[in-house]
Design a protein around this motif. Structure first.
Motif, short mmCIF file in Angstrom:
data_model
loop_
_atom_site.label_atom_id
_atom_site.label_comp_id
_atom_site.label_asym_id
_atom_site.label_seq_id
_atom_site.Cartn_x
_atom_site.Cartn_y
_atom_site.Cartn_z
N ASP A 159 -53.85 -71.13 -44.35
CA ASP A 159 -54.48 -71.40 -45.64
C ASP A 159 -55.50 -72.53 -45.52
O ASP A 159 -55.21 -73.60 -44.98
CB ASP A 159 -53.40 -71.80 -46.65
CG ASP A 159 -53.99 -72.26 -47.98
OD1 ASP A 159 -54.14 -71.43 -48.88
OD2 ASP A 159 -54.29 -73.47 -48.10
N ALA A 219 -59.52 -73.96 -47.59
CA ALA A 219 -60.27 -73.91 -48.85
C ALA A 219 -61.64 -74.52 -48.65
O ALA A 219 -61.87 -75.29 -47.72
CB ALA A 219 -59.52 -74.67 -49.97
N THR A 244 -58.18 -68.35 -48.30
CA THR A 244 -59.06 -69.41 -48.73
C THR A 244 -59.33 -69.23 -50.22
O THR A 244 -58.78 -68.33 -50.86
CB THR A 244 -60.36 -69.48 -47.90
OG1 THR A 244 -61.02 -70.73 -48.18
CG2 THR A 244 -61.30 -68.33 -48.20
N LYS A 245 -60.20 -70.09 -50.79
CA LYS A 245 -60.27 -70.19 -52.24
C LYS A 245 -61.71 -70.38 -52.74
O LYS A 245 -62.52 -71.04 -52.08
CB LYS A 245 -59.42 -71.38 -52.71
CG LYS A 245 -58.01 -71.39 -52.10
CD LYS A 245 -57.28 -72.69 -52.39
CE LYS A 245 -55.98 -72.75 -51.64
NZ LYS A 245 -56.16 -73.09 -50.21
N PRO A 294 -64.13 -72.30 -55.06
CA PRO A 294 -64.16 -73.58 -55.77
C PRO A 294 -64.72 -73.40 -57.18
O PRO A 294 -65.95 -73.45 -57.39
CB PRO A 294 -65.08 -74.44 -54.89
CG PRO A 294 -66.01 -73.44 -54.25
CD PRO A 294 -65.19 -72.20 -54.04
N HIS A 334 -59.50 -71.33 -57.17
CA HIS A 334 -58.89 -72.58 -56.72
C HIS A 334 -58.58 -73.51 -57.88
O HIS A 334 -59.42 -73.81 -58.72
CB HIS A 334 -59.85 -73.27 -55.75
CG HIS A 334 -59.22 -74.37 -54.95
ND1 HIS A 334 -59.90 -75.06 -53.97
CD2 HIS A 334 -57.97 -74.90 -54.96
CE1 HIS A 334 -59.10 -75.95 -53.42
NE2 HIS A 334 -57.92 -75.89 -54.02
N SER A 379 -54.62 -70.40 -57.28
CA SER A 379 -53.80 -71.60 -57.15
C SER A 379 -53.87 -72.34 -58.48
O SER A 379 -54.81 -72.15 -59.26
CB SER A 379 -54.26 -72.48 -55.99
OG SER A 379 -55.52 -73.05 -56.25
#
Length: 375
Positions: free
Chosen positions: A51, A53, A81-82, A84, A116, A150
């Motif tokens: 994981d 980001a 991943t995320k 933003p 995220h 998340s």
């Protein structure tokens, strides 16, 4: 390595995931050689979930993970991943940022992609910009396998987001001190009941539950029939719960990798007995007695006329003493927006009139400002 089920998708994931937010640092930068050895060693020992980001390590985490997963390692893991959310202002930003992430990660597909750090405000923004429609398109193109989010907000907001669409998974902050904070235990169980895989972050509360504990806590651990390090107690408590798909650990040394691998190998649902669970409950209560401010985070003091986030500031102040970790508390304070910090207090006293605990809020905000602002 032990493996668990990734929600209703049924895929098997390692109980331990490698979190790339706290990679080793050398001379102010990520120690690339050591970090790559750590990631690859974890994968060689059975870890199959990594994981990262967009903002981690100033944007270098994704690039490092991209390098670490070369030489055949990419095909052995689920890569997460995320997006933003705070950097998205228009629909076109989704593609721009996603394309940048794929280039850094050197991959044409993200296995687990998240919005995220959703909270009430950012969720409204993402919904209005049609983030769900964008992600649906990426899934159809084969560029995203599983889509999730998340989260950092309260339970009611969490439940609203879970119910908004057919998510594959979510990632929540959860540990034995946070059972009633943010999504909490209710959120964990609710998401699982809806078929979502649940990924746990901050299982050690930013390391606060892993270091040398204060004397009252240490004495409780020492009475246990089974000898475990404080970090292992915290991790086993999470793995003991069937709703957890995996937990992430941010590892900064090879020793931490080895310790976490050993913990994961001994993990499992139902491995802690009633006596051990009761001990963890007593530890939680003992930490509570170390709080200098008797704040219950009821929120009656809010909204502050000056915009101060009173409950969060008092919480961070308490944590500095509960976990005997001023550095971590100061780091946490940096995440409080400037307009919500203690120095914005005008000492109007409205909060004190509303506080059911009779807390001298103004005085504690002064102390928090003096303690938490970086010297």
């Amino acid at each position: 390595m032990k493996y668990r089920t990734f929600g209703k998708r049924g895929e098997k994931v390692s109980a331990l995931g490698f979190g790339a937010m706290r990679l080793p640092i050398k001379d102010g930068r990520v120690d690339e050689a050591l970090a790559i050895r750590m990631v690859r060693h974890a994968i060689d020992q059975g870890v199959n979930y990594v994981d990262t980001a967009y903002p981690y390590h100033g944007g270098e985490s994704e690039r490092l993970i991209g390098k670490a997963l070369q030489d055949g390692y990419r095909s052995r893991v689920m890569l997460a991943t995320k997006m933003p959310c705070w950097q998205v202002e228009a629909y076109s930003d989704f593609d721009r940022i996603f394309d940048e992430q794929q280039a850094k990660l050197q991959t044409d597909r993200i296995d687990c992609y998240m919005l995220h750090a959703l909270n009430r405000e950012s969720w409204t923004k993402m919904r209005d910009l049609d983030a769900l429609g964008w992600a649906t398109g990426k899934v159809a193109e084969g560029k995203i396998r599983y889509f999730g989010f998340s989260f950092h907000d309260d339970y009611e907001t969490f439940r609203q987001i879970v119910d908004a669409t057919d998510w594959n998974f979510c990632q929540i902050q959860y540990n034995y001190m946070d059972i009633a904070n943010q999504a909490g235990m209710r959120g964990l169980r609710y998401a699982s009941s809806k078929g979502l895989a649940v990924v746990v972050m901050e299982p050690l509360l930013g390391g606060r539950l892993a270091g040398k504990p204060p004397k009252p806590i240490r004495e409780l651990w020492e009475r246990a029939e089974t000898e475990r390090a404080p970090a292992d107690w915290a991790l086993q408590w999470i793995w003991n719960q069937p709703e957890v798909s995996l937990l992430l650990s941010g590892m900064s040394t090879m020793a931490q990798v080895e310790q976490n691998l050993a913990s994961a190998a001994a993990s499992g649902v139902g491995t802690l007995g009633e006596t051990e669970l009761a001990l963890i409950g007593r530890v939680r209560e003992a930490y509570g007695t170390l709080m200098p401010i008797p704040c219950t985070k009821c929120g009656y003091c809010m909204p502050c006329p000056s915009g101060v986030n009173i409950p969060r500031i008092l919480e961070i102040y308490n944590e500095a003493f509960m976990y005997d970790n001023l550095e971590a508390a100061r780091d946490a304070y940096q995440w409080v927006p400037l307009e919500q910090r203690a120095d914005r207090c005008t000492e109007c006293g409205k909060c004190e009139k509303l506080c059911p605990q009779g807390i001298r809020v103004v005085e504690w905000l002064r102390k928090a400002k003096d303690l938490l602002e970086q010297p």
